[in-house]
Design a protein around this motif. Structure first.
Motif, short mmCIF file in Angstrom:
data_model
loop_
_atom_site.label_atom_id
_atom_site.label_comp_id
_atom_site.label_asym_id
_atom_site.label_seq_id
_atom_site.Cartn_x
_atom_site.Cartn_y
_atom_site.Cartn_z
N LEU A 39 15.01 33.31 40.06
CA LEU A 39 15.60 33.89 38.86
C LEU A 39 14.54 33.92 37.77
N GLN A 40 14.35 35.09 37.18
CA GLN A 40 13.33 35.26 36.15
C GLN A 40 13.95 35.95 34.94
N THR A 41 14.02 35.24 33.83
CA THR A 41 14.59 35.80 32.60
C THR A 41 13.51 35.84 31.53
N VAL A 71 17.29 39.97 32.09
CA VAL A 71 17.09 39.36 33.40
C VAL A 71 16.13 40.27 34.16
N ALA A 74 16.32 38.76 39.81
CA ALA A 74 17.28 37.80 40.36
C ALA A 74 17.29 38.04 41.87
N ASN A 93 16.93 42.23 45.12
CA ASN A 93 16.75 41.89 43.71
C ASN A 93 17.94 42.43 42.93
N GLY A 95 18.69 41.84 40.03
CA GLY A 95 18.33 42.13 38.65
C GLY A 95 18.20 43.63 38.40
N GLN A 368 11.28 31.06 34.64
CA GLN A 368 11.66 31.34 36.02
C GLN A 368 12.04 30.05 36.74
#
Length: 371
Positions: A39-41, A71, A74, A93, A95, A368
């Motif tokens: 998960l990368q925000t 986001v 994800a 993904n 996201g 992340q």
């Protein structure tokens, strides 16, 4: 096209050749499946009043956002070990659902068959080997994201996720270890029902181990797109040096050049031949890190990526220079928990109002988690 059909015929006859040599192809009734995710925000903030969070210039008083949470990725991956030689991988993904998900959500979807260090095959949708950035997932990138040239060459089907097949291997016991890759791909990017023409692209890559700390990569490829001949090539150097138990230094640099077929086909009625649509890019990314022991904070790193990119250098191109200083902190091994703070500074040869080709400065804060 004769070489294409010979290549495909070899893959079709490969299982027969194995059996003819008395090599068993093991089949398992129950695969071992390993699930993982990332998960990368991020939070983005534009330092200019007339530039939005995506770097687009706005000359009028229209409503737009200069700061935003998002986001970015994800991802969920399933890796199935079917036998000691066969495994399958699916990576999605979710996201991408936050924007336009068409042809984007599915990333990896491939099957690998390994005979030995020298003979391995891969089929499905995956990254062709055409540069150092194809060797690691984005959560291991030493900067805020992949390079701009990576995404440009990806849109031209040389990098990122493509549909096709490849053969690869490694020669370890030699004075200069060598890794080699050769593949054939549709050349019309990922998540397509089928190819849109009979043309294919053929990327190839060699990686030489020069001592303990240095890798030299050479990439090249040729093919056809809608009846037009296309090509690309590149070189990269990856250097790593452990200064002591705490300090470490890494340096990645790449150069790429090729035909920008996307730009050519975007013309309604192209008059200039396709070989006059050239793209090239180069970047250098030094990274220095300091490791901690017996602390929740595992590592601090500082990197600075400089990149030059021109998507149409043979004509009236608009060269882009990017400067990206970035500071990151890792709170678990292998970037399992990582926070990054960076500044994206883009400088264009010519500013084009109401477009993303406009000088801008943006702050990116990214967090992340890998599991």
């Amino acid at each position: 096209m004769k070489h294409i059909y010979l290549f495909l015929l070899f893959f079709l006859l490969f299982p027969v050749l194995l059996n003819a040599q008395g090599i068993d192809v093991p089949v398992s009734e129950k695969a071992k499946v390993n699930l993982s995710g990332m998960l990368q925000t991020r939070f983005s903030y534009s330092l200019e009043k007339d530039i939005d969070v995506n770097g687009k210039h706005h000359a009028s008083n229209e409503q737009f956002s200069r700061n935003s949470f998002s986001v970015k990725r994800a991802r969920l991956q399933a890796n199935a070990t079917i036998s000691d030689r066969i495994n399958a991988v699916i990576l999605v993904n979710s996201g991408e659902f936050t924007g336009d998900p068409q042809n984007k959500v599915l990333e990896n979807a491939y099957i690998k068959y390994g005979v030995s260090d020298y003979v391995n095959f891969q089929f499905g949708q995956f990254r062709p080997q055409f540069g150092q950035e194809d060797n690691y997932p984005v959560d291991f990138v030493r900067s805020i994201d992949y390079s701009n040239s990576y995404y440009l060459f990806a849109s031209n089907s040389w990098q990122s996720f493509q549909i096709g097949a490849s053969y690869y291997g490694e020669i370890k016991n030699s004075a200069i270890p060598i890794k080699y890759y050769v593949g054939v791909f549709n050349g019309n990017n990922r998540n397509q029902v089928g190819d849109n023409d009979d043309g294919k692209i053929f990327p190839a890559r060699l990686v030489f181990g020069l001592g303990k700390n240095t890798l030299l990569g050479l990439s090249g490829g040729a093919g056809q797109n809608m009846g037009q001949k296309i090509w690309a090539y590149g070189a990269d150097v990856d250097y790593k040096h452990k200064i002591d138990d705490r300090w470490g230094f890494e340096l990645v640099s790449e150069y790429r050049q090729g035909i920008n077929s996307v730009e050519y086909f975007s013309q309604t009625d192209p008059v200039i031949p396709i070989h006059r649509y050239g793209m090239r890019g180069v970047y250098i990314l030094p990274n220095i890190g300091y490791s901690f022991k017996n602390l929740r904070l595992k590592k601090l790193e500082f990197s600075f990526r400089y990149e030059y990119l021109d998507s149409d250098f043979k004509q009236a191109g608009n060269a882009r220079q990017s400067y990206i200083p970035m500071f990151s902190a890792s709170f678990a091994e292998n970037y399992a928990i990582r926070a990054q703070l960076g500044v994206l500074m883009d400088r264009y040869q010519h500013n084009i109002p109401n477009s993303v080709q406009y000088n801008n400065n943006r702050v990116i804060c990214q967090v992340q988690a890998r599991f």
